[in-house]
Enzyme design. Structure first.
Site, PDB file in Angstrom:
ATOM      1  N   CYS A 126       4.957  23.251  34.294  1.00 39.87           N
ATOM      2  CA  CYS A 126       4.318  24.585  34.349  1.00 39.87           C
ATOM      3  C   CYS A 126       3.313  24.810  33.214  1.00 39.87           C
ATOM      4  O   CYS A 126       2.200  25.292  33.448  1.00 39.87           O
ATOM      5  CB  CYS A 126       5.384  25.668  34.334  1.00 39.87           C
ATOM      6  SG  CYS A 126       6.723  25.366  33.172  1.00 39.87           S
ATOM      7  N   HIS A 235       4.176  32.219  30.968  1.00 39.04           N
ATOM      8  CA  HIS A 235       3.964  31.452  29.733  1.00 39.04           C
ATOM      9  C   HIS A 235       2.603  31.807  29.114  1.00 39.04           C
ATOM     10  O   HIS A 235       1.620  32.008  29.845  1.00 39.04           O
ATOM     11  CB  HIS A 235       3.924  29.947  30.028  1.00 39.04           C
ATOM     12  CG  HIS A 235       5.232  29.369  30.487  1.00 39.04           C
ATOM     13  ND1 HIS A 235       6.436  30.029  30.436  1.00 39.04           N
ATOM     14  CD2 HIS A 235       5.504  28.134  31.008  1.00 39.04           C
ATOM     15  CE1 HIS A 235       7.392  29.239  30.902  1.00 39.04           C
ATOM     16  NE2 HIS A 235       6.861  28.099  31.261  1.00 39.04           N
TER      17      HIS A 235
HETATM   18  N1  LIG Z   1      11.347  27.558  36.367  1.00 37.37           N
HETATM   19  C1  LIG Z   1      10.129  27.039  36.216  1.00 37.37           C
HETATM   20  O1  LIG Z   1       9.179  27.621  35.665  1.00 37.37           O
HETATM   21  C2  LIG Z   1       9.839  25.691  36.754  1.00 37.37           C
HETATM   22  C3  LIG Z   1       8.535  25.288  36.782  1.00 37.37           C
HETATM   23  C4  LIG Z   1       8.230  24.040  37.305  1.00 37.37           C
HETATM   24  C5  LIG Z   1       9.237  23.249  37.745  1.00 37.37           C
HETATM   25  N2  LIG Z   1      10.532  23.657  37.715  1.00 37.37           N
HETATM   26  C6  LIG Z   1      11.545  22.760  38.227  1.00 37.37           C
HETATM   27  O2  LIG Z   1      12.071  23.273  39.444  1.00 37.37           O
HETATM   28  C7  LIG Z   1      13.439  22.943  39.553  1.00 37.37           C
HETATM   29  C8  LIG Z   1      14.287  24.186  39.787  1.00 37.37           C
HETATM   30  O3  LIG Z   1      14.063  25.128  38.766  1.00 37.37           O
HETATM   31  P1  LIG Z   1      14.602  26.630  38.874  1.00 37.37           P
HETATM   32  O4  LIG Z   1      14.072  27.296  37.672  1.00 37.37           O
HETATM   33  O5  LIG Z   1      14.333  27.223  40.219  1.00 37.37           O
HETATM   34  O6  LIG Z   1      16.206  26.380  38.725  1.00 37.37           O
HETATM   35  P2  LIG Z   1      17.417  27.254  39.264  1.00 37.37           P
HETATM   36  O7  LIG Z   1      17.044  28.690  39.330  1.00 37.37           O
HETATM   37  O8  LIG Z   1      18.573  26.857  38.447  1.00 37.37           O
HETATM   38  O9  LIG Z   1      17.651  26.717  40.794  1.00 37.37           O
HETATM   39  C9  LIG Z   1      18.090  25.408  41.103  1.00 37.37           C
HETATM   40  C10 LIG Z   1      18.092  25.211  42.620  1.00 37.37           C
HETATM   41  O10 LIG Z   1      18.413  23.839  42.904  1.00 37.37           O
HETATM   42  C11 LIG Z   1      19.493  23.800  43.837  1.00 37.37           C
HETATM   43  N3  LIG Z   1      20.312  22.604  43.645  1.00 37.37           N
HETATM   44  C12 LIG Z   1      20.963  22.217  42.531  1.00 37.37           C
HETATM   45  N4  LIG Z   1      21.619  21.043  42.755  1.00 37.37           N
HETATM   46  C13 LIG Z   1      21.366  20.692  44.040  1.00 37.37           C
HETATM   47  C14 LIG Z   1      21.760  19.609  44.869  1.00 37.37           C
HETATM   48  N5  LIG Z   1      22.540  18.627  44.410  1.00 37.37           N
HETATM   49  N6  LIG Z   1      21.297  19.566  46.136  1.00 37.37           N
HETATM   50  C15 LIG Z   1      20.508  20.557  46.618  1.00 37.37           C
HETATM   51  N7  LIG Z   1      20.100  21.620  45.878  1.00 37.37           N
HETATM   52  C16 LIG Z   1      20.527  21.691  44.609  1.00 37.37           C
HETATM   53  C17 LIG Z   1      20.278  25.058  43.535  1.00 37.37           C
HETATM   54  O11 LIG Z   1      21.111  25.361  44.645  1.00 37.37           O
HETATM   55  P3  LIG Z   1      22.538  26.132  44.460  1.00 37.37           P
HETATM   56  O12 LIG Z   1      22.215  27.593  44.612  1.00 37.37           O
HETATM   57  O13 LIG Z   1      23.314  25.617  45.626  1.00 37.37           O
HETATM   58  O14 LIG Z   1      23.086  25.769  43.145  1.00 37.37           O
HETATM   59  C18 LIG Z   1      19.122  26.055  43.358  1.00 37.37           C
HETATM   60  O15 LIG Z   1      18.594  26.427  44.607  1.00 37.37           O
HETATM   61  C19 LIG Z   1      13.778  22.157  38.287  1.00 37.37           C
HETATM   62  O16 LIG Z   1      13.612  20.796  38.555  1.00 37.37           O
HETATM   63  C20 LIG Z   1      12.739  22.609  37.309  1.00 37.37           C
HETATM   64  O17 LIG Z   1      12.498  21.627  36.332  1.00 37.37           O
HETATM   65  C21 LIG Z   1      10.851  24.876  37.236  1.00 37.37           C
END
Ligand SMILES: NC(=O)c1ccc[n+]([C@@H]2O[C@H](COP(=O)([O-])OP(=O)(O)OC[C@H]3O[C@@H](n4cnc5c(N)ncnc54)[C@H](OP(=O)(O)O)[C@@H]3O)[C@@H](O)[C@H]2O)c1
Length: 330
Positions: A126, A235
């Site tokens: 990001c 950010h």
């Molecule tokens: N937040 C940001 O600004 C941002 C920016 C760029 C990239 N990312 C990336 O995007 C990803 C998610 O970030 P987030 O902030 O959205 O995290 P989050 O709010 O913690 O959400 C994680 C998601 O992944 C799912 N998940 C976890 N383990 C899984 C599995 N084994 N199989 C299928 N689904 C699974 C969770 O489902 P459950 O509800 O079932 O647990 C939930 O839907 C990360 O890789 C992060 O590095 C985030």
């Protein structure tokens, strides 16, 4: 188009659903995907309810494209299985970004690199995305030698658990789940992701390496300090940019204003500059505090703000899908 959103119950996944609807991406069928924990949960999309399935179930449903935001481990395990089934994957985790066989794409900067061979496409970090969108027109015009970046990053970059930690701390709830090693409310944490052997954090190294890959220019030197602050809107970044060639400030503003995806907010006389509060929920990258670094030749300071869940994640992912669709690749 059948679209799977892997991580549909998370912060980025939820934002993806909002952006898919807002940009009118032609979704004929949505396949919300999460872990076993969320299986069967109902997700609302454009007035219809869809049941959450697991990644293996989603592959069997044969979506045209799968937008992944479920962590690096899930991407490493499942993206190749989706790709092997002929499903194009756009991945938000860091799993594939520096893999030399995978493209790392910000459509305004290097959308032209996408080809029919790309079955797993990586969405950058990001903080890198918002920086390169702002750097691109200036690199084209003045050739960047070096960038010194310091970030002020929102807790939404860490996921649902981090937002809960901040809100619990604000409400005086002490025993909630913790996403950080320290309190984040009324604090600043100069560590994002884990430390590397060279003393930099992984987030700092991502900003350095990913910038070179996206800009297609290893000669650009980048150094970064990434910091978490108790903010939820987006950010912010302070950039100090040294160019090969001199510039005129009016031309810099004109080049930034002409860049697709950038909005210049720079009117100090009227106290106008970008802030995360104003960027929240927006797709653009906001640039302000544009001024010459008077301590060194050919050097510029500016301030760059974007909603990390939008342009930093969901919006950029969906723009990649739009670019693939436009080229007839999905
Ligand atoms: N937040 C940001 O600004 C941002 C920016 C760029 C990239 N990312 C990336 O995007 C990803 C998610 O970030 P987030 O902030 O959205 O995290 P989050 O709010 O913690 O959400 C994680 C998601 O992944 C799912 N998940 C976890 N383990 C899984 C599995 N084994 N199989 C299928 N689904 C699974 C969770 O489902 P459950 O509800 O079932 O647990 C939930 O839907 C990360 O890789 C992060 O590095 C985030």
């Amino acid at each position: 188009m059948k679209v799977a959103v892997v991580g549909a119950t998370g912060l980025v996944g939820t934002e993806m659903l909002t952006v898919l609807a807002a940009r009118n991406f032609p979704v004929s069928e949505l396949i919300p995907v999460a872990s076993e924990r969320s299986k069967g949960k109902e997700i609302d999309f454009k007035g219809k309810k869809y049941k959450v399935v697991t990644p293996s179930e989603a592959i069997a449903l044969k979506p045209d494209v799968a937008l992944f935001s479920a962590g690096g481990g899930t991407s490493l395990e499942y993206a190749p299985l989706f790709a092997a089934a002929g499903i194009t994957v756009i991945d938000n985790s860091s799993a594939w970004r520096m893999d030399p066989t995978k493209k790392l794409v910000v459509p305004e900067v290097n959308g032209h690199v996408l080809t029919a061979e790309d079955k797993i496409i990586a969405n950058p970090n990001c903080s890198t995305i918002q920086m390169v969108v702002a750097l691109k027109p200036l690199h084209d015009k003045y050739k960047i030698k070096r960038v010194v970046v310091s970030t002020y990053q929102s807790v939404t970059g860490t996921g649902v658990k981090a937002v809960d930690q901040l809100m619990n701390e604000r409400a005086g709830i002490k025993d909630g789940e913790k996403a950080y090693a320290y309190e984040i409310d009324l604090n600043v944490i100069p560590q994002i992701d884990v430390f590397q052997e060279n003393g930099y954090t992984k987030e700092e190294m991502k900003m350095i390496l990913e910038t070179n890959k996206i800009m297609g220019d290893d000669s650009i030197k980048v150094t970064a300090t990434t910091v978490r602050i108790p903010v939820i809107g987006g950010h912010s970044e302070s950039l100090n940019i040294e160019f090969e060639h001199d510039f005129d400030l009016a031309d810099v503003r004109a080049a930034l204003s002409a860049q697709s995806g950038v909005i210049v907010v720079d009117d100090p006389a009227n106290l106008q500059y970008p802030m995360p509060k104003d960027a929240h929920g927006k797709d653009e990258v906001f640039v302000g505090r544009i001024r010459r670094d008077e301590s060194q030749a050919n050097t510029l300071n500016m301030w760059v703000v974007a909603d990390n869940l939008r342009k930093g994640a969901a919006t950029n992912t969906i723009q990649i899908a739009e670019a693939l669709k436009e080229k007839g690749l999905i």
